[in-house]
Design a protein around this motif. Structure first.
Motif, PDB file in Angstrom:
ATOM      1  N   SER A 162       0.843  -1.204   0.000  1.00  0.00           N
ATOM      2  CA  SER A 162       0.000   0.000   0.000  1.00  0.00           C
ATOM      3  C   SER A 162       0.873   1.247   0.000  1.00  0.00           C
ATOM      4  O   SER A 162       0.431   2.311   0.366  1.00  0.00           O
ATOM      5  CB  SER A 162      -0.931  -0.011   1.210  1.00  0.00           C
ATOM      6  OG  SER A 162      -0.162  -0.050   2.393  1.00  0.00           O
ATOM      7  N   ARG A 179      -9.315  -0.488  -2.640  1.00  0.00           N
ATOM      8  CA  ARG A 179      -8.948  -0.292  -4.040  1.00  0.00           C
ATOM      9  C   ARG A 179      -8.829  -1.657  -4.686  1.00  0.00           C
ATOM     10  O   ARG A 179      -8.031  -2.486  -4.253  1.00  0.00           O
ATOM     11  CB  ARG A 179      -7.617   0.436  -4.152  1.00  0.00           C
ATOM     12  CG  ARG A 179      -7.648   1.808  -3.538  1.00  0.00           C
ATOM     13  CD  ARG A 179      -6.287   2.455  -3.623  1.00  0.00           C
ATOM     14  NE  ARG A 179      -6.168   3.389  -2.510  1.00  0.00           N
ATOM     15  CZ  ARG A 179      -5.054   3.670  -1.896  1.00  0.00           C
ATOM     16  NH1 ARG A 179      -3.928   3.111  -2.257  1.00  0.00           N
ATOM     17  NH2 ARG A 179      -5.046   4.532  -0.909  1.00  0.00           N
ATOM     18  N   ASN A 199     -10.198   3.073   2.245  1.00  0.00           N
ATOM     19  CA  ASN A 199      -9.248   3.074   1.129  1.00  0.00           C
ATOM     20  C   ASN A 199      -9.288   1.801   0.296  1.00  0.00           C
ATOM     21  O   ASN A 199      -8.264   1.383  -0.250  1.00  0.00           O
ATOM     22  CB  ASN A 199      -7.814   3.316   1.614  1.00  0.00           C
ATOM     23  CG  ASN A 199      -7.652   4.673   2.250  1.00  0.00           C
ATOM     24  OD1 ASN A 199      -8.177   5.660   1.735  1.00  0.00           O
ATOM     25  ND2 ASN A 199      -6.955   4.723   3.365  1.00  0.00           N
ATOM     26  N   TYR A 209      -0.195  -2.475  -6.769  1.00  0.00           N
ATOM     27  CA  TYR A 209       0.207  -1.071  -6.795  1.00  0.00           C
ATOM     28  C   TYR A 209       1.154  -0.855  -7.957  1.00  0.00           C
ATOM     29  O   TYR A 209       2.226  -1.451  -8.008  1.00  0.00           O
ATOM     30  CB  TYR A 209       0.899  -0.718  -5.480  1.00  0.00           C
ATOM     31  CG  TYR A 209       0.918   0.754  -5.161  1.00  0.00           C
ATOM     32  CD1 TYR A 209       0.125   1.258  -4.147  1.00  0.00           C
ATOM     33  CD2 TYR A 209       1.735   1.624  -5.858  1.00  0.00           C
ATOM     34  CE1 TYR A 209       0.135   2.613  -3.839  1.00  0.00           C
ATOM     35  CE2 TYR A 209       1.756   2.976  -5.557  1.00  0.00           C
ATOM     36  CZ  TYR A 209       0.957   3.463  -4.547  1.00  0.00           C
ATOM     37  OH  TYR A 209       0.967   4.799  -4.244  1.00  0.00           O
ATOM     38  N   HIS A 257      -4.402  -0.106  -7.926  1.00  0.00           N
ATOM     39  CA  HIS A 257      -4.044   1.307  -7.780  1.00  0.00           C
ATOM     40  C   HIS A 257      -2.908   1.634  -8.732  1.00  0.00           C
ATOM     41  O   HIS A 257      -1.987   0.837  -8.913  1.00  0.00           O
ATOM     42  CB  HIS A 257      -3.593   1.607  -6.345  1.00  0.00           C
ATOM     43  CG  HIS A 257      -3.193   3.029  -6.136  1.00  0.00           C
ATOM     44  ND1 HIS A 257      -4.099   4.013  -5.842  1.00  0.00           N
ATOM     45  CD2 HIS A 257      -1.987   3.635  -6.196  1.00  0.00           C
ATOM     46  CE1 HIS A 257      -3.474   5.178  -5.718  1.00  0.00           C
ATOM     47  NE2 HIS A 257      -2.185   4.967  -5.931  1.00  0.00           N
ATOM     48  N   GLU A 264      -0.287   5.032  -9.831  1.00  0.00           N
ATOM     49  CA  GLU A 264       0.190   6.385  -9.597  1.00  0.00           C
ATOM     50  C   GLU A 264       0.105   7.206 -10.881  1.00  0.00           C
ATOM     51  O   GLU A 264      -0.119   6.668 -11.966  1.00  0.00           O
ATOM     52  CB  GLU A 264       1.654   6.348  -9.133  1.00  0.00           C
ATOM     53  CG  GLU A 264       1.847   5.849  -7.727  1.00  0.00           C
ATOM     54  CD  GLU A 264       1.400   6.850  -6.681  1.00  0.00           C
ATOM     55  OE1 GLU A 264       1.782   8.038  -6.744  1.00  0.00           O
ATOM     56  OE2 GLU A 264       0.654   6.431  -5.784  1.00  0.00           O
ATOM     57  N   TYR A 320      -5.344  -3.903   0.755  1.00  0.00           N
ATOM     58  CA  TYR A 320      -5.519  -3.160  -0.478  1.00  0.00           C
ATOM     59  C   TYR A 320      -4.158  -2.674  -0.935  1.00  0.00           C
ATOM     60  O   TYR A 320      -3.223  -2.607  -0.141  1.00  0.00           O
ATOM     61  CB  TYR A 320      -6.485  -1.988  -0.285  1.00  0.00           C
ATOM     62  CG  TYR A 320      -5.972  -0.944   0.682  1.00  0.00           C
ATOM     63  CD1 TYR A 320      -5.178   0.119   0.241  1.00  0.00           C
ATOM     64  CD2 TYR A 320      -6.246  -1.026   2.045  1.00  0.00           C
ATOM     65  CE1 TYR A 320      -4.677   1.053   1.121  1.00  0.00           C
ATOM     66  CE2 TYR A 320      -5.749  -0.088   2.921  1.00  0.00           C
ATOM     67  CZ  TYR A 320      -4.968   0.944   2.459  1.00  0.00           C
ATOM     68  OH  TYR A 320      -4.478   1.871   3.336  1.00  0.00           O
ATOM     69  N   PRO A 321      -3.980  -2.321  -2.168  1.00  0.00           N
ATOM     70  CA  PRO A 321      -4.881  -2.510  -3.298  1.00  0.00           C
ATOM     71  C   PRO A 321      -4.776  -3.938  -3.843  1.00  0.00           C
ATOM     72  O   PRO A 321      -3.751  -4.597  -3.667  1.00  0.00           O
ATOM     73  CB  PRO A 321      -4.391  -1.489  -4.321  1.00  0.00           C
ATOM     74  CG  PRO A 321      -2.934  -1.315  -4.000  1.00  0.00           C
ATOM     75  CD  PRO A 321      -2.785  -1.544  -2.524  1.00  0.00           C
TER      76      PRO A 321
END
Length: 176
Positions: A95, A154, A152, A129, A161, A163, A122-123
């Motif tokens: 995470s 995801r 949160n 991620y 998730h 970025e 998560y995610p």
């Protein structure tokens, strides 16, 4: 409880000395190269150092390598992957952006089938991620993903998730 039944004329040839000879049905495999949920095998690399992944065992090894710190390694699928509904640990299973996946993963038009996750972490997704600079392309994913995190939460088929400045291109998800 006892019961009786009648044999049709089509079954008469299978009765010998008053006993019905029942044929065993052969069930199909979960899929070619179906994963057993445990085995991890290091895949071969091409001349550029890209991991060539053709089995679920190799994909599981890749996920473990990324999650153990090799965040920038690259891979290309060489065949469809059958995860057979076993619980999956995401590639980039964190995470925190400092530990997410940031390499290039080329699905080369192949499928990852029967992804399964039911997690309070998560995610979640095939990739958990995706960090800045990561590229995932040419990939299709099917299966079931559930995230029960109290905050949160995801979840996604391809990635839970991503970025900024991350690329997911030409991908398809049919994940519940």
């Amino acid at each position: 409880t006892r019961s009786s039944f009648s044999l049709g004329s089509a079954d008469a040839a299978d009765v010998k000395d008053g006993v019905l000879d029942v044929k065993t049905a052969v069930l199909p495999k979960a899929g070619e190269n179906a994963w057993d949920g445990k085995t991890k095998t290091e895949p071969k690399k091409d001349d550029n150092g890209v991991y060539l992944i053709g089995t679920a065992e190799e994909l599981a090894w890749f996920a473990q390598a990324v999650n153990n710190g090799q965040r920038t390694i690259n891979a290309k699928l060489t065949a469809d992957i059958e995860l057979a509904g076993y619980d999956w640990t995401p590639i980039g299973n964190v995470s925190s952006s400092s530990k997410g996946y940031k390499g290039t993963f080329d699905g080369d038009g192949h499928w990852v089938k029967n992804l399964y996750m039911n997690s309070s972490s998560y995610p979640v997704g095939l990739f958990g991620y995706l960090n800045t600079g990561a590229v995932v392309m040419g990939l299709a994913v099917t299966g079931d993903v559930t995230c029960t995190a109290s905050s949160n939460a995801r979840a996604g088929g391809v990635a839970g998730h991503m970025e900024d400045n991350t690329t997911i291109a030409n991908c398809y998800s049919a994940v519940n």
